[in-house]
Each structure stands twice: as structure tokens, then as C-alpha cells.
Design a protein around this motif. Structure first.
Motif, PDB file in Angstrom:
ATOM      1  N   PHE A 118       2.133 103.006  -9.553  1.00  0.00           N
ATOM      2  CA  PHE A 118       2.198 103.445 -10.946  1.00  0.00           C
ATOM      3  C   PHE A 118       1.690 104.878 -11.145  1.00  0.00           C
ATOM      4  CE2 PHE A 118       1.732  98.740 -11.355  1.00  0.00           C
ATOM      5  CZ  PHE A 118       3.007  98.500 -11.861  1.00  0.00           C
ATOM      6  N   ASN A 119       1.495 105.614 -10.057  1.00  0.00           N
ATOM      7  CA  ASN A 119       1.065 107.017 -10.146  1.00  0.00           C
ATOM      8  C   ASN A 119      -0.170 107.166 -11.045  1.00  0.00           C
ATOM      9  OD1 ASN A 119       3.244 108.000  -8.528  1.00  0.00           O
ATOM     10  ND2 ASN A 119       4.595 107.747 -10.302  1.00  0.00           N
ATOM     11  N   ILE A 120      -1.210 106.412 -10.715  1.00  0.00           N
ATOM     12  CA  ILE A 120      -2.423 106.356 -11.538  1.00  0.00           C
ATOM     13  C   ILE A 120      -3.385 107.471 -11.163  1.00  0.00           C
ATOM     14  CG2 ILE A 120      -4.480 104.970 -12.038  1.00  0.00           C
ATOM     15  CD1 ILE A 120      -2.729 102.473 -11.632  1.00  0.00           C
ATOM     16  N   ASP A 121      -3.864 108.160 -12.170  1.00  0.00           N
ATOM     17  CA  ASP A 121      -4.929 109.140 -11.996  1.00  0.00           C
ATOM     18  C   ASP A 121      -6.252 108.387 -12.117  1.00  0.00           C
ATOM     19  OD1 ASP A 121      -6.801 111.134 -12.104  1.00  0.00           O
ATOM     20  OD2 ASP A 121      -5.959 112.144 -13.855  1.00  0.00           O
ATOM     21  N   THR A 122      -6.858 108.057 -10.991  1.00  0.00           N
ATOM     22  CA  THR A 122      -8.061 107.226 -11.012  1.00  0.00           C
ATOM     23  C   THR A 122      -9.291 107.961 -11.549  1.00  0.00           C
ATOM     24  OG1 THR A 122      -8.459 107.741  -8.682  1.00  0.00           O
ATOM     25  CG2 THR A 122      -7.273 105.698  -9.174  1.00  0.00           C
ATOM     26  N   ASP A 123      -9.180 109.270 -11.760  1.00  0.00           N
ATOM     27  CA  ASP A 123     -10.266 110.008 -12.399  1.00  0.00           C
ATOM     28  C   ASP A 123     -10.212 109.908 -13.919  1.00  0.00           C
ATOM     29  OD1 ASP A 123     -11.391 110.941 -10.006  1.00  0.00           O
ATOM     30  OD2 ASP A 123     -10.023 112.655  -9.945  1.00  0.00           O
ATOM     31  N   ASN A 124      -9.154 109.307 -14.435  1.00  0.00           N
ATOM     32  CA  ASN A 124      -8.981 109.176 -15.882  1.00  0.00           C
ATOM     33  C   ASN A 124      -8.555 107.758 -16.229  1.00  0.00           C
ATOM     34  OD1 ASN A 124      -9.359 111.859 -17.363  1.00  0.00           O
ATOM     35  ND2 ASN A 124      -8.089 112.477 -15.617  1.00  0.00           N
ATOM     36  N   LEU A 125      -9.501 106.839 -16.100  1.00  0.00           N
ATOM     37  CA  LEU A 125      -9.287 105.441 -16.464  1.00  0.00           C
ATOM     38  C   LEU A 125     -10.086 105.142 -17.725  1.00  0.00           C
ATOM     39  CD1 LEU A 125      -9.590 103.628 -13.005  1.00  0.00           C
ATOM     40  CD2 LEU A 125      -7.538 104.565 -14.098  1.00  0.00           C
ATOM     41  N   PHE A 126      -9.461 104.407 -18.646  1.00  0.00           N
ATOM     42  CA  PHE A 126     -10.072 104.173 -19.948  1.00  0.00           C
ATOM     43  C   PHE A 126      -9.930 102.716 -20.363  1.00  0.00           C
ATOM     44  CE2 PHE A 126      -8.516 108.491 -19.688  1.00  0.00           C
ATOM     45  CZ  PHE A 126      -9.624 109.230 -20.078  1.00  0.00           C
ATOM     46  N   LEU A 127     -10.881 102.251 -21.151  1.00  0.00           N
ATOM     47  CA  LEU A 127     -10.790 100.957 -21.827  1.00  0.00           C
ATOM     48  C   LEU A 127     -10.582 101.204 -23.313  1.00  0.00           C
ATOM     49  CD1 LEU A 127     -13.765  99.045 -20.145  1.00  0.00           C
ATOM     50  CD2 LEU A 127     -11.323  98.629 -19.773  1.00  0.00           C
ATOM     51  N   VAL A 128      -9.618 100.496 -23.882  1.00  0.00           N
ATOM     52  CA  VAL A 128      -9.348 100.572 -25.320  1.00  0.00           C
ATOM     53  C   VAL A 128      -9.191  99.147 -25.816  1.00  0.00           C
ATOM     54  CG1 VAL A 128      -7.832 101.444 -27.126  1.00  0.00           C
ATOM     55  CG2 VAL A 128      -8.132 102.780 -25.019  1.00  0.00           C
ATOM     56  N   GLY A 129     -10.064  98.706 -26.717  1.00  0.00           N
ATOM     57  CA  GLY A 129     -10.000  97.315 -27.149  1.00  0.00           C
ATOM     58  C   GLY A 129     -10.270  97.150 -28.625  1.00  0.00           C
ATOM     59  N   HIS A 130      -9.609  96.142 -29.208  1.00  0.00           N
ATOM     60  CA  HIS A 130      -9.757  95.840 -30.633  1.00  0.00           C
ATOM     61  C   HIS A 130     -10.492  94.522 -30.817  1.00  0.00           C
ATOM     62  CE1 HIS A 130      -8.054  93.833 -34.362  1.00  0.00           C
ATOM     63  NE2 HIS A 130      -8.759  94.835 -34.851  1.00  0.00           N
ATOM     64  N   SER A 131     -11.494  94.496 -31.698  1.00  0.00           N
ATOM     65  CA  SER A 131     -12.207  93.290 -32.088  1.00  0.00           C
ATOM     66  C   SER A 131     -12.875  92.644 -30.866  1.00  0.00           C
ATOM     67  CB  SER A 131     -11.251  92.333 -32.804  1.00  0.00           C
ATOM     68  OG  SER A 131     -11.964  91.290 -33.431  1.00  0.00           O
ATOM     69  N   MET A 132     -12.438  91.453 -30.446  1.00  0.00           N
ATOM     70  CA  MET A 132     -12.977  90.901 -29.208  1.00  0.00           C
ATOM     71  C   MET A 132     -12.724  91.853 -28.052  1.00  0.00           C
ATOM     72  SD  MET A 132     -12.201  87.331 -27.150  1.00  0.00           S
ATOM     73  CE  MET A 132     -10.620  87.891 -26.489  1.00  0.00           C
ATOM     74  N   GLY A 133     -11.557  92.500 -28.053  1.00  0.00           N
ATOM     75  CA  GLY A 133     -11.274  93.495 -27.026  1.00  0.00           C
ATOM     76  C   GLY A 133     -12.255  94.651 -27.062  1.00  0.00           C
ATOM     77  N   GLY A 134     -12.750  94.998 -28.266  1.00  0.00           N
ATOM     78  CA  GLY A 134     -13.774  96.023 -28.378  1.00  0.00           C
ATOM     79  C   GLY A 134     -15.095  95.559 -27.785  1.00  0.00           C
ATOM     80  N   PHE A 135     -15.412  94.300 -27.983  1.00  0.00           N
ATOM     81  CA  PHE A 135     -16.608  93.706 -27.365  1.00  0.00           C
ATOM     82  C   PHE A 135     -16.489  93.732 -25.846  1.00  0.00           C
ATOM     83  CE2 PHE A 135     -18.426  89.671 -25.681  1.00  0.00           C
ATOM     84  CZ  PHE A 135     -19.776  89.936 -25.900  1.00  0.00           C
ATOM     85  N   MET A 136     -15.317  93.345 -25.331  1.00  0.00           N
ATOM     86  CA  MET A 136     -15.090  93.386 -23.890  1.00  0.00           C
ATOM     87  C   MET A 136     -15.164  94.829 -23.374  1.00  0.00           C
ATOM     88  SD  MET A 136     -14.753  90.264 -23.196  1.00  0.00           S
ATOM     89  CE  MET A 136     -14.656  88.813 -24.263  1.00  0.00           C
ATOM     90  N   THR A 137     -14.639  95.745 -24.160  1.00  0.00           N
ATOM     91  CA  THR A 137     -14.681  97.160 -23.786  1.00  0.00           C
ATOM     92  C   THR A 137     -16.112  97.651 -23.637  1.00  0.00           C
ATOM     93  OG1 THR A 137     -12.538  97.741 -24.741  1.00  0.00           O
ATOM     94  CG2 THR A 137     -14.185  99.490 -24.645  1.00  0.00           C
ATOM     95  N   LEU A 138     -16.948  97.393 -24.631  1.00  0.00           N
ATOM     96  CA  LEU A 138     -18.316  97.898 -24.592  1.00  0.00           C
ATOM     97  C   LEU A 138     -19.149  97.212 -23.513  1.00  0.00           C
ATOM     98  CD1 LEU A 138     -18.970  98.320 -28.412  1.00  0.00           C
ATOM     99  CD2 LEU A 138     -18.503 100.106 -26.734  1.00  0.00           C
ATOM    100  N   ASN A 139     -18.830  95.981 -23.196  1.00  0.00           N
ATOM    101  CA  ASN A 139     -19.537  95.289 -22.121  1.00  0.00           C
ATOM    102  C   ASN A 139     -19.143  95.807 -20.741  1.00  0.00           C
ATOM    103  OD1 ASN A 139     -21.450  92.811 -22.527  1.00  0.00           O
ATOM    104  ND2 ASN A 139     -20.025  92.768 -24.261  1.00  0.00           N
ATOM    105  N   ASN A 140     -17.999  96.483 -20.648  1.00  0.00           N
ATOM    106  CA  ASN A 140     -17.547  97.030 -19.371  1.00  0.00           C
ATOM    107  C   ASN A 140     -17.532  98.553 -19.342  1.00  0.00           C
ATOM    108  OD1 ASN A 140     -16.382  94.765 -17.414  1.00  0.00           O
ATOM    109  ND2 ASN A 140     -15.908  94.155 -19.510  1.00  0.00           N
ATOM    110  N   ALA A 141     -17.974  99.185 -20.427  1.00  0.00           N
ATOM    111  CA  ALA A 141     -17.886 100.642 -20.546  1.00  0.00           C
ATOM    112  C   ALA A 141     -18.732 101.364 -19.503  1.00  0.00           C
ATOM    113  CB  ALA A 141     -18.309 101.074 -21.947  1.00  0.00           C
TER     114      ALA A 141
END
Length: 283
Positions: A118-141
Motif C-alpha cells: 500500500f506504499n505506506i509512509d511509516t513515518d506518518n501514521l495516524f489514529l483518527v477516531g470518533h466517540s468510542m473510536g476517540g477513546f480507542m485513539t487516545l488509549n493508543n496515542a
């Protein structure tokens, strides 16, 4: 290349090598033996591409597919999936499993075979989450592989568990909300989900993680008419605690809308894209 200018308009594909047009692929993402029904949305261009894991809320009725398309137009890979035990994915649904599934998704993105595919730039990986996804995001940030994170109206299940031992009003409201979410979930009940929060409140509560979160680049958006991720409960204390350690890494955005950003979807896409653009293109 990531360009926020394309968040609300189509990328011109005339004259572009047809090998690198936008596409969508089954990701083959597994977590603890379960196929998470993941798929990768790839952008135009050869790459390498910054890549976001886009995490939906609980249980996923409100699907942020418009945000996925907007970020892809800007030049980003977007990985999306359903958590174990939800929406036909085998296994038992639990918040613990969701947290594990997010880590599995990060592991997936740095696998060299996947990076090449997938031609991934591993220096630029991000989490974006809404509601429960936001909770999961902050727990893995704080995962060192994640460059920055976006939490859209995060709902703190840890906080609910922590205060649920003495605040019957908030506990009962959460329990009633859990009951409305059971249809697409496997092998769980509202009682089990509430007990899981009560058992893990001290471990999951986001304000207690403020010192480590303060070292991470974060965007948190808050909807002022949100009656689910209520600002005074799910945001104010968290922000206050983070700012005690570092005021510079937290970007806050407030908007007059509901939990789903129903009338502010373009604003949301532009806000997220602007934040990511600044980080990806900073010198």
C-alpha cells in the motif's frame, strides 16, 4: 504527498498513470484469529502515503465514510475495520477486544509486506477516531509508531467506569445507551459492558493518562450540543489535566453541533485535514 486543498474537491486524474488511481482493497487485517473485515482506501499517486486508521464509534451506526473519502482525496491511505464481535466479525465484542484490535491494526501497518503493498509512509501514521473510536485513539496515542492522533468527541468508557461506582445518574445513562447498541454486537449484554467499565475504570480513565498524553500531538474536537460525549464530563477534566503538563501539544476545536456532527461534516473534514497537513508537512 498530503494536500488539504483536496478535502472538498476531487483530485484531477487526467494524465495520471492509471496504475496509481484511487482504489479500495480488502486489507486482510486479523486480530487474535478474527478477520476484522478491514479495507484499505488508497489515494491517487505512487506514494509513499501517510496513513490513517479511522476508528468508528459504538457500535458503528454512525459510519464516518465521508471523512475517509476526504482524507483519501488529500493523499492519505485510510484503513478501516470493524472490531471483533461487531457487524458480522467473529468473536466476542468487548471494549478490551476493541483496544487490542487497534493495536493489531497498528502492527498491520508496519508489516513490511503491507508497507510495500500500500506504499505506506511509516513515518506518518495516524489514529483518527470518533466517540468510542476517540477513546480507542487516545488509549493508543502514545504508541511510538503513531505520529499524531485525532479524537472526535471521545467518549471515555474508563471515566464512566470510575465514576459509576458512586454516580448513579451517569452510570444509568451509559447503561441505557449500551442497551441501544446491542443489535450488531456478538456475545455481550449491556450488563456485561457496564461491568467491564466498572472493572477497568482505574486503568482506562483518560484524565489519569494526561501526563503521557501531554507528550503526544493531539487534536480533540468537541461538539457543544453533544448529549453523549458531554463536554463537562468527557472533555473538560481531560483537557485541564493535559494542560498541566504541556499546553502546546493539544489542539482544541469546538463547534456548535451534535455528537454525530450532523450539520458540520465539511467543517470536521477540513479541521482534521488542516491538523494532519500541518504535521505531515512541517519542516
Amino acid at each position: 504527498m498530503f494536500d488539504k486543498a483536496y478535502v472538498t474537491k476531487d483530485v484531477e486524474s487526467i494524465g495520471v498513470n492509471s496504475e496509481f488511481l484511487p482504489d479500495i482493497f480488502c486489507a486482510g487485517l486479523e486480530s487474535y484469529g478474527s478477520d476484522l473485515c478491514g479495507f484499505m482506501m488508497t489515494p491517487q499517486g505512487e506514494g509513499p502515503h501517510p496513513t490513517a486508521i479511522l476508528l468508528h464509534g459504538f457500535p458503528g451506526y454512525d459510519d464516518p465514510i465521508d471523512l475517509a473519502h476526504a482524507l483519501r482525496r488529500c493523499g492519505m491511505n485510510v484503513l478501516r475495520f470493524h472490531y471483533r464481535g461487531s457487524w458480522g466479525v467473529k468473536g466476542t465484542f468487548s471494549f478490551t477486544h476493541c483496544l487490542e484490535d487497534v493495536k493489531s491494526a497498528i502492527d498491520f501497518l508496519v508489516d513490511q509486506k503491507v508497507v510495500k503493498q500500500f506504499n505506506i509512509d511509516t513515518d506518518n501514521l495516524f489514529l483518527v477516531g470518533h466517540s468510542m473510536g476517540g477513546f480507542m485513539t487516545l488509549n493508543n496515542a502514545c504508541d511510538e509508531r503513531i505520529k499524531a492522533s485525532v479524537a472526535i468527541s471521545p467518549y471515555d468508557f474508563g471515566l464512566i467506569g470510575k465514576i459509576g461506582h458512586y454516580n448513579e445518574k451517569e452510570k444509568n445513562e451509559a447503561f441505557e445507551m449500551y442497551k441501544t447498541a446491542l443489535a450488531p454486537l456478538n456475545n455481550t449484554t449491556a450488563e456485561l459492558l457496564m461491568q467491564e467499565c466498572l472493572d477497568n475504570g482505574d486503568k482506562w480513565n483518560l484524565p489519569d493518562k494526561a501526563e503521557t498524553l501531554a507528550s503526544e500531538r493531539l487534536l480533540i474536537t468537541v461538539a457543544t450540543r453533544d448529549i453523549i460525549s458531554k463536554k463537562y464530563l468527557h472533555y473538560d477534566t481531560l483537557a485541564e489535566e493535559i494542560k498541566k503538563y504541556n499546553k502546546n501539544n493539544l489542539t482544541e476545536k469546538f463547534v456548535d453541533t451534535d455528537h454525530s456532527y450532523s450539520n458540520k461534516r465539511i467543517w470536521l473534514a477540513e479541521t482534521v485535514a488542516e491538523f494532519l497537513d500541518e504535521i505531515i508537512n512541517e519542516k
